[in-house]
Design a protein around this motif. Structure first.
Motif, PDB file in Angstrom:
ATOM      1  N   VAL A 242      -2.725  -3.399  -1.222  1.00 32.27           N
ATOM      2  CA  VAL A 242      -3.922  -2.986  -0.478  1.00 32.27           C
ATOM      3  C   VAL A 242      -3.946  -1.482  -0.202  1.00 32.27           C
ATOM      4  N   ALA A 243      -2.801  -0.809  -0.370  1.00 30.30           N
ATOM      5  CA  ALA A 243      -2.787   0.644  -0.138  1.00 30.30           C
ATOM      6  C   ALA A 243      -1.691   1.298  -0.962  1.00 30.30           C
ATOM      7  N   CYS A 244      -1.988   2.497  -1.492  1.00 27.11           N
ATOM      8  CA  CYS A 244      -1.007   3.264  -2.260  1.00 27.11           C
ATOM      9  C   CYS A 244      -1.017   4.686  -1.685  1.00 27.11           C
ATOM     10  N   ARG A 245       0.052   5.032  -1.001  1.00 30.53           N
ATOM     11  CA  ARG A 245       0.087   6.347  -0.342  1.00 30.53           C
ATOM     12  C   ARG A 245       1.176   7.200  -0.985  1.00 30.53           C
ATOM     13  N   PHE A 246       0.829   8.456  -1.280  1.00 31.22           N
ATOM     14  CA  PHE A 246       1.829   9.347  -1.854  1.00 31.22           C
ATOM     15  C   PHE A 246       2.423  10.209  -0.750  1.00 31.22           C
ATOM     16  N   ASP A 247       3.754  10.099  -0.585  1.00 33.28           N
ATOM     17  CA  ASP A 247       4.451  10.879   0.444  1.00 33.28           C
ATOM     18  C   ASP A 247       4.913  12.188  -0.224  1.00 33.28           C
ATOM     19  N   LEU A 252       7.473  10.365  -3.131  1.00 35.26           N
ATOM     20  CA  LEU A 252       7.576   8.921  -3.358  1.00 35.26           C
ATOM     21  C   LEU A 252       6.243   8.243  -3.088  1.00 35.26           C
ATOM     22  N   TRP A 253       6.067   7.105  -3.767  1.00 37.23           N
ATOM     23  CA  TRP A 253       4.886   6.267  -3.505  1.00 37.23           C
ATOM     24  C   TRP A 253       5.248   5.171  -2.507  1.00 37.23           C
ATOM     25  N   ILE A 254       4.414   5.001  -1.509  1.00 30.38           N
ATOM     26  CA  ILE A 254       4.615   3.915  -0.542  1.00 30.38           C
ATOM     27  C   ILE A 254       3.454   2.935  -0.770  1.00 30.38           C
ATOM     28  N   VAL A 255       3.806   1.761  -1.242  1.00 31.10           N
ATOM     29  CA  VAL A 255       2.778   0.793  -1.644  1.00 31.10           C
ATOM     30  C   VAL A 255       2.791  -0.381  -0.656  1.00 31.10           C
TER      31      VAL A 255
END
Ligand code: FAD
Length: 499
Positions: A242-247, A252-255
């Motif tokens: 439901v969400a893909c955030r790039f840190d 890193l990707w936080i999915v």
């Protein structure tokens, strides 16, 4: 405890996602596949099991011009792959026509008067073709003439896409019926059958045999996911992303996934491989992408699809794998005969199972029709086209497939280019793969090849391969002069056939 960091978090457990996981886990890279479906892997290429009758979403031929893809299928599920003869026909106004069309059979069934009209309109198209055809209609008329177009292409294509043939891009025709024209069909019908020197020369629409897993296409992907797990990879069902955030600080990707009970989980990866529809991915990415990119993604369209599976107490009246229904008198677009794909698709040889395929848009009248009414419609229509007796139908089920087809309209390419350019610039560790993942109306082999090259890129630590250069035949062509030359060859061939 800090969360595990995967080499790649992979969205989607269809052919693209699982191929990427297979290739990466083979090299011991830790991966997790997040699949929305609670029950099946395989995506559109899954096999649905209803009371031990197996239903394929469409019919999935395993055939590729790419040797690498064929070898990978053998490596994953070789002993379970059957070699199957292909047989399909077209139903039109009470008659069945062999498909690919056999010109003399077609003309004799159409009758003398209609045949003369067809040949005259074909001759007219040859003498006076539309230069650089932009629409599906013009492209097919150039190849077959207007009369054959209106009998054998128009109704079915409009059923599939829910739009007029004048609104459908010629790209689709050039891709799906590539290399096929009345000329090549006549040649195929007249000349003794010679095996092509190599598989790249085959006209896909005309292949006579293909491979098929004995329990349907999903078997390939169930075996593949078992192998990924054996190597330590994770394949998690019921995990819609439901969400893909790039840190940016950690690169890193936080999915985030949210299950049916509303529970959320986070997965952390150096790379994000996405086979979910581009339209959904773009809406999930944070930090948000520029407004024009969101707008481009929102403009991408899809065609949906449902199969009414019928179980019939009858050994079967026909042996075709599938029959195209070109007749405007019924809504069904195509009928699949699963026993002809593999005898093991039915648990008892005294029964047959058919899939009546209806093309629709999510939320429209057909899509929202209750299952019982759809089954009643399918029963009525299969009797009407004389393929089964409604009295022998003992049971049925409905399988809905969202976003079965990415739509190729006039503007899709421009939107995809906008999205692609921005993602490549902003997020080099985000990789788009597969059918809806790249908005490419392609088969499993293309989806797999884009995933295989993505895995190579990730393992190499650089984008050695441009996955957008994989063509619909899963062949990789480098961009630039050499690539342009390679691409030019088949096009010239096509033009020759058309003139
Ligand atoms: C009617 C029909 C007939 C076909 N016939 C053939 C054929 O004969 N031969 C052939 O090779 N190919 C055929 N194809 C094409 C083939 O089905 C596709 O090319 C292939 O399945 C694409 O693989 P994919 O992994 O890219 O996408 P998909 O199969 O669509 O898989 C994507 C996966 O991602 C999951 N997903 C989506 N969003 C999320 C999310 N937010 N979170 C988690 N998971 C998500 C989906 O549930 C799905 O499992 C056919 C297709 C259709 C519609």
């Amino acid at each position: 405890m800090s969360p595990k960091i995967f080499k790649a978090v992979i969205v989607g457990g269809g052919p693209a996602g699982l191929t990427a996981a297979y290739e990466l886990s083979k090299q011991n890279a830790p991966v997790v596949v997040l699949e929305a479906d609670p029950e099946y892997v395989g995506g559109i290429s899954r096999t649905v099991n209803y009371k031990s009758f197996r239903f394929d979403i469409g019919g999935h031929r395993f055939f590729s011009k790419s040797r690498e893809v064929e070898d990978l299928w053998t490596e994953i599920a070789g002993p379970d792959l059957l070699d199957r003869p292909r047989s399909s026909r077209i139903y039109y106004r009470g008659q069945f026509y062999t498909y690919p069309l056999k010109p003399f059979e077609a003309l004799s069934k159409l009758g003398l008067f209609e045949s003369i009209r067809c040949m005259a309109s074909f001759a007219k198209a040859r003498v006076n073709p539309t230069p650089n055809p932009k629409t599906f209609e013009d492209w097919v008329i150039n190849q077959f003439g207007r009369r054959l177009f209106s009998i054998f292409f128009k109704t079915y294509t409009e059923k599939v896409w829910g739009m007029k043939c004048t609104e459908i891009s010629a790209d689709w025709a050039a891709q799906r019926i590539k290399g096929l024209s009345l000329g090549s069909a006549i040649k195929h019908a007249l000349l003794p059958k010679r095996k092509p020197k190599d598989r790249t020369q085959v006209v896909k629409t005309l292949i006579d045999t293909f491979r098929y897993p004995r329990l349907g296409p999903g078997m390939m992907w169930e075996t593949c996911s078992a192998k990924v797990r054996e190597r330590g990879g994770e394949v998690l069902l019921g995990h819609p992303v439901v969400a893909c955030r790039f840190d940016e600080t950690r690169n890193l990707w936080i999915v985030t996934t949210r299950d049916a009970d509303g529970r959320t989980e986070e997965f952390c990866g150096e790379h994000l491989i996405s086979s979910m529809p581009i339209r959904e991915l773009i809406a999930q990415i944070k930090p948000r992408l520029p407004e024009n990119v969101s707008r481009a993604a929102q403009s991408l369209r899809y065609r949906d699809f449902l199969t009414v599976g019928l179980i019939v107490h009858d050994r079967g009246r026909f042996s075709d794998n599938w029959i195209y229904i070109h007749d405007p008198a019924v809504q069904v677009g195509r009928v699949q005969n699963y026993k002809s794909w593999s005898p093991e698709m039915v648990p008892d040889p005294a029964y047959s199972s058919y899939g009546l395929e209806y093309f629709c848009f999510e939320g429209d009248g057909l899509w929202t029709t209750p299952d019982a009414d759809l089954i009643a419609l399918a029963k009525k229509e299969i009797q009407q086209i004389n393929l089964a007796d409604a009295a022998n139908i003992t049971d049925g089920c409905v399988i809905r497939q969202r976003k079965a087809y990415p739509v190729y309209d006039d503007t899709y390419q421009q939107h995809v280019d906008t999205i692609r350019a921005e993602l490549e610039r902003t997020y080099p560790t985000l990789h788009l793969v597969g059918r809806n993942g790249m908005h490419k109306y392609n088969n499993q082999d293309h989806a797999m090849m884009t995933a295989m090259l993505t895995a190579k890129n990730i393992l190499a630590g650089e984008r050695k391969y441009d996955v957008w250069a994989v063509n619909q035949d899963a062949e990789y062509h480098e961009a630039g002069a050499a690539g342009a030359e390679q691409e030019a060859a088949p096009r010239a061939e096509r033009i020759q056939q058309a003139v």
